[in-house]
Write a protein that holds these residues in place. Structure first.
Motif, PDB file in Angstrom:
ATOM      1  N   ASP A 119       1.002  -1.243   0.233  1.00  0.00           N
ATOM      2  CA  ASP A 119      -0.396   0.309  -0.071  1.00  0.00           C
ATOM      3  C   ASP A 119       0.811   1.136  -0.214  1.00  0.00           C
ATOM      4  N   ARG A 120       0.687   2.192  -0.578  1.00  0.00           N
ATOM      5  CA  ARG A 120       1.272   3.231  -0.759  1.00  0.00           C
ATOM      6  C   ARG A 120       1.760   4.432   0.303  1.00  0.00           C
ATOM      7  N   ALA A 121       1.370   3.000   1.654  1.00  0.00           N
ATOM      8  CA  ALA A 121       1.186   4.407   3.054  1.00  0.00           C
ATOM      9  C   ALA A 121       2.685   3.805   3.755  1.00  0.00           C
ATOM     10  N   GLN A 122       3.312   2.680   3.030  1.00  0.00           N
ATOM     11  CA  GLN A 122       4.321   2.322   3.913  1.00  0.00           C
ATOM     12  C   GLN A 122       5.501   2.479   2.819  1.00  0.00           C
ATOM     13  N   TYR A 123       5.166   3.612   2.274  1.00  0.00           N
ATOM     14  CA  TYR A 123       6.303   4.479   1.363  1.00  0.00           C
ATOM     15  C   TYR A 123       6.949   5.517   1.903  1.00  0.00           C
ATOM     16  N   GLU A 124       8.030   5.982   1.438  1.00  0.00           N
ATOM     17  CA  GLU A 124       9.132   7.059   2.037  1.00  0.00           C
ATOM     18  C   GLU A 124       8.652   6.836   0.234  1.00  0.00           C
ATOM     19  N   ILE A 125       8.471   7.995  -0.327  1.00  0.00           N
ATOM     20  CA  ILE A 125       8.739   8.341  -1.877  1.00  0.00           C
ATOM     21  C   ILE A 125       9.075   9.845  -2.059  1.00  0.00           C
ATOM     22  N   THR A 126      10.927  10.068  -2.629  1.00  0.00           N
ATOM     23  CA  THR A 126      12.093  11.031  -2.529  1.00  0.00           C
ATOM     24  C   THR A 126      11.926  10.770  -4.131  1.00  0.00           C
ATOM     25  N   VAL A 127      11.983  12.341  -5.127  1.00  0.00           N
ATOM     26  CA  VAL A 127      12.075  12.542  -6.423  1.00  0.00           C
ATOM     27  C   VAL A 127      13.708  13.650  -6.260  1.00  0.00           C
ATOM     28  N   LYS A 128      14.837  13.434  -6.935  1.00  0.00           N
ATOM     29  CA  LYS A 128      15.434  14.530  -6.721  1.00  0.00           C
ATOM     30  C   LYS A 128      14.853  15.025  -8.800  1.00  0.00           C
ATOM     31  N   LEU A 129      14.900  16.109  -9.027  1.00  0.00           N
ATOM     32  CA  LEU A 129      14.597  16.684 -10.146  1.00  0.00           C
ATOM     33  C   LEU A 129      16.040  17.569 -10.660  1.00  0.00           C
ATOM     34  N   PHE A 130      16.934  16.901 -11.490  1.00  0.00           N
ATOM     35  CA  PHE A 130      17.662  17.897 -11.725  1.00  0.00           C
ATOM     36  C   PHE A 130      17.531  18.598 -13.391  1.00  0.00           C
ATOM     37  N   PHE A 131      17.893  19.694 -13.199  1.00  0.00           N
ATOM     38  CA  PHE A 131      17.654  20.859 -14.976  1.00  0.00           C
ATOM     39  C   PHE A 131      19.266  20.683 -14.783  1.00  0.00           C
ATOM     40  N   LEU A 156       6.074   3.653  -9.961  1.00  0.00           N
ATOM     41  CA  LEU A 156       5.224   3.557  -8.674  1.00  0.00           C
ATOM     42  C   LEU A 156       4.167   3.202  -8.677  1.00  0.00           C
ATOM     43  N   GLY A 157       3.865   3.458  -9.434  1.00  0.00           N
ATOM     44  CA  GLY A 157       1.773   3.887  -9.458  1.00  0.00           C
ATOM     45  C   GLY A 157       1.107   4.692  -7.887  1.00  0.00           C
ATOM     46  N   VAL A 158       1.475   5.339  -8.368  1.00  0.00           N
ATOM     47  CA  VAL A 158       1.212   6.225  -7.652  1.00  0.00           C
ATOM     48  C   VAL A 158       0.974   7.575  -8.036  1.00  0.00           C
ATOM     49  N   ALA A 159      -0.200   8.630  -7.169  1.00  0.00           N
ATOM     50  CA  ALA A 159      -0.619   9.820  -7.730  1.00  0.00           C
ATOM     51  C   ALA A 159       0.235  11.406  -6.180  1.00  0.00           C
ATOM     52  N   ASP A 160       1.553  10.663  -5.520  1.00  0.00           N
ATOM     53  CA  ASP A 160       1.743  11.776  -5.396  1.00  0.00           C
ATOM     54  C   ASP A 160       2.972  12.118  -4.861  1.00  0.00           C
ATOM     55  N   VAL A 161       4.465  12.249  -3.765  1.00  0.00           N
ATOM     56  CA  VAL A 161       5.746  11.814  -3.288  1.00  0.00           C
ATOM     57  C   VAL A 161       5.380  12.811  -2.908  1.00  0.00           C
ATOM     58  N   ASP A 162       6.703  12.003  -1.907  1.00  0.00           N
ATOM     59  CA  ASP A 162       6.684  12.312  -0.480  1.00  0.00           C
ATOM     60  C   ASP A 162       7.859  13.521  -0.026  1.00  0.00           C
ATOM     61  N   LEU A 163       8.504  13.502  -0.646  1.00  0.00           N
ATOM     62  CA  LEU A 163      10.040  14.956  -1.092  1.00  0.00           C
ATOM     63  C   LEU A 163      10.094  14.721  -2.762  1.00  0.00           C
ATOM     64  N   LEU A 164       9.917  16.098  -2.915  1.00  0.00           N
ATOM     65  CA  LEU A 164      11.051  16.413  -3.974  1.00  0.00           C
ATOM     66  C   LEU A 164      11.529  17.401  -4.188  1.00  0.00           C
ATOM     67  N   GLY A 176      -1.209  18.769  -3.761  1.00  0.00           N
ATOM     68  CA  GLY A 176      -1.134  18.172  -2.921  1.00  0.00           C
ATOM     69  C   GLY A 176      -0.316  16.644  -3.166  1.00  0.00           C
ATOM     70  N   GLN A 177       0.094  16.893  -4.601  1.00  0.00           N
ATOM     71  CA  GLN A 177       1.311  16.243  -5.201  1.00  0.00           C
ATOM     72  C   GLN A 177       2.394  16.165  -5.074  1.00  0.00           C
ATOM     73  N   ILE A 178       3.090  16.666  -3.927  1.00  0.00           N
ATOM     74  CA  ILE A 178       4.018  16.368  -3.015  1.00  0.00           C
ATOM     75  C   ILE A 178       4.160  17.347  -2.011  1.00  0.00           C
ATOM     76  N   GLY A 179       5.004  16.559  -1.209  1.00  0.00           N
ATOM     77  CA  GLY A 179       4.236  16.494   0.853  1.00  0.00           C
ATOM     78  C   GLY A 179       5.260  17.106   0.533  1.00  0.00           C
ATOM     79  N   LYS A 180       6.280  17.122   0.584  1.00  0.00           N
ATOM     80  CA  LYS A 180       7.554  18.614   1.195  1.00  0.00           C
ATOM     81  C   LYS A 180       8.731  18.910  -0.090  1.00  0.00           C
ATOM     82  N   LEU A 181       9.244  19.763  -0.112  1.00  0.00           N
ATOM     83  CA  LEU A 181       9.744  20.584  -1.292  1.00  0.00           C
ATOM     84  C   LEU A 181      11.337  20.448  -0.385  1.00  0.00           C
TER      85      LEU A 181
END
Length: 318
Positions: free
Chosen positions: A102-114, A138-146, A190-195
């Motif tokens: 389930d989505r609640a079991q994960y901490e999803i982190t994304v790093k975006l490079f320009f 990942l089959g999710v609608a949001d990420v925890d940190l970008l 609500g698409q990104i939890g923290k920045l």
């Protein structure tokens, strides 16, 4: 002009035919080595499927009508996928995408490079494209940190004090604030939890905090050239409740020369890019899905995007 989407797949797991190896310690080595492994796996898997289907065991030509030095390239259209103006290298099996729990079991982190070649006015489109690909993978609608890595910012100096001083004049405050406002909107939706941000020293971070609506929760610093986190930055981050993290990512994850080596038609390339075509990097993203209760990373990978411009398109634009 063709948009190229490169993907590593999940570098934590093995694929159908070979094990995807994460490569070196630095992210640029991990990224390029994982891409090469994913290309090789796709070429092997789809070529084998094609041969099993038609009984043809002869080497396939690449998309340019040539064979590589080993004579083992399958046709480009066999292991890549063209959808409109976008070429996926390799093709992605979206049916097998998604996390195991389930989505609640994960901490999803994304790093975006320009990279420096990414036009500021296109960053909003690039952010949405990158997030959509990660969400679909990942089959999710949001990420925890970008965390966003802007071009032209680093920590370089003989000591942390000098690095902090030099950092204050790097980058472009107005461009960074304009891009941050786009992320703020996605956070509020609500698409990104923290920045988070990367390579912001004490003075640059202070200016930034004074002008943003959503404050960064994280500041990532690469201290390989200055040994330690500058004390003024440590103090500011502590006072403002910002978590300081160190990392080993390069300043430019996807230089054009690297992409040409990966996609070119020589013996080391994937045979996707014509010898006379230009390649312009747009963005790259690193993502991880961490299972919180088990303390393990289940899924980690990269996507990158670039524009391929043919010789004819270059001539027409001249």
């Amino acid at each position: 002009m063709t948009q190229i989407i490169l993907s590593t797949g999940n570098i934590i797991l093995g694929g159908p035919s070979i094990i995807r190896k994460p490569g070196g310690y630095r992210s640029n080595l991990e990224f390029t080595n994982s891409l090469r492994s994913n290309f090789a796996a796709a070429q092997q898997d789809y070529a084998a499927a094609l041969q099993n289907g038609n009984g043809n065991s002869q080497p396939q030509a690449n998309g340019n009508g040539d064979e590589n030095a080993g004579g083992s390239w399958p046709a480009t259209e066999v292991w890549t996928a063209k959808e409109g103006g976008t070429l996926y290298v390799p093709r992605i099996d979206w049916a097998s995408a998604g996390l195991q729990e389930d989505r609640a079991q994960y901490e999803i982190t994304v790093k975006l490079f320009f990279p420096p070649t990414a036009p500021v006015q296109k960053r909003g489109e690039y952010i949405k494209d990158a997030l959509q690909l990660v969400a679909k993978e990942l089959g999710v609608a949001d990420v925890d940190l970008l965390i966003i890595a802007f071009p032209g910012i680093s920590f370089e100096g003989d000591c942390e004090w000098e690095a902090d001083r030099k950092n204050a004049t790097m980058g472009d405050d107005e461009e960074e604030l304009a891009t941050w406002s786009l992320l703020e909107s996605l956070h509020e939706e609500g698409q990104i939890g923290k920045l988070g941000i990367a390579e912001f020293g004490s003075e640059k971070l202070r200016r930034f905090l004074d002008r943003v609506r959503v404050r960064p929760a994280v500041d990532q610093i690469n201290t390989k050239n200055c040994c330690n986190v500058p004390p003024p930055l440590t103090k500011l981050a502590s006072n403002e409740g910002i978590e300081l993290l160190t990392h080993n990512d390069p300043t430019d994850l996807i230089p054009a020369a690297t992409l040409r080596d990966l996609l070119g038609s020589d013996a080391q390339g994937a045979g996707v890019l014509d010898a006379e075509a230009a390649i312009v990097p747009a963005w790259a993203v690193k993502y991880t899905a961490f299972v919180k209760d088990r303390g393990v990373i289940e899924n980690k990978g990269y996507f990158a995007s670039a524009q391929a411009v043919t010789k004819e398109e270059k001539a027409a634009a001249a």
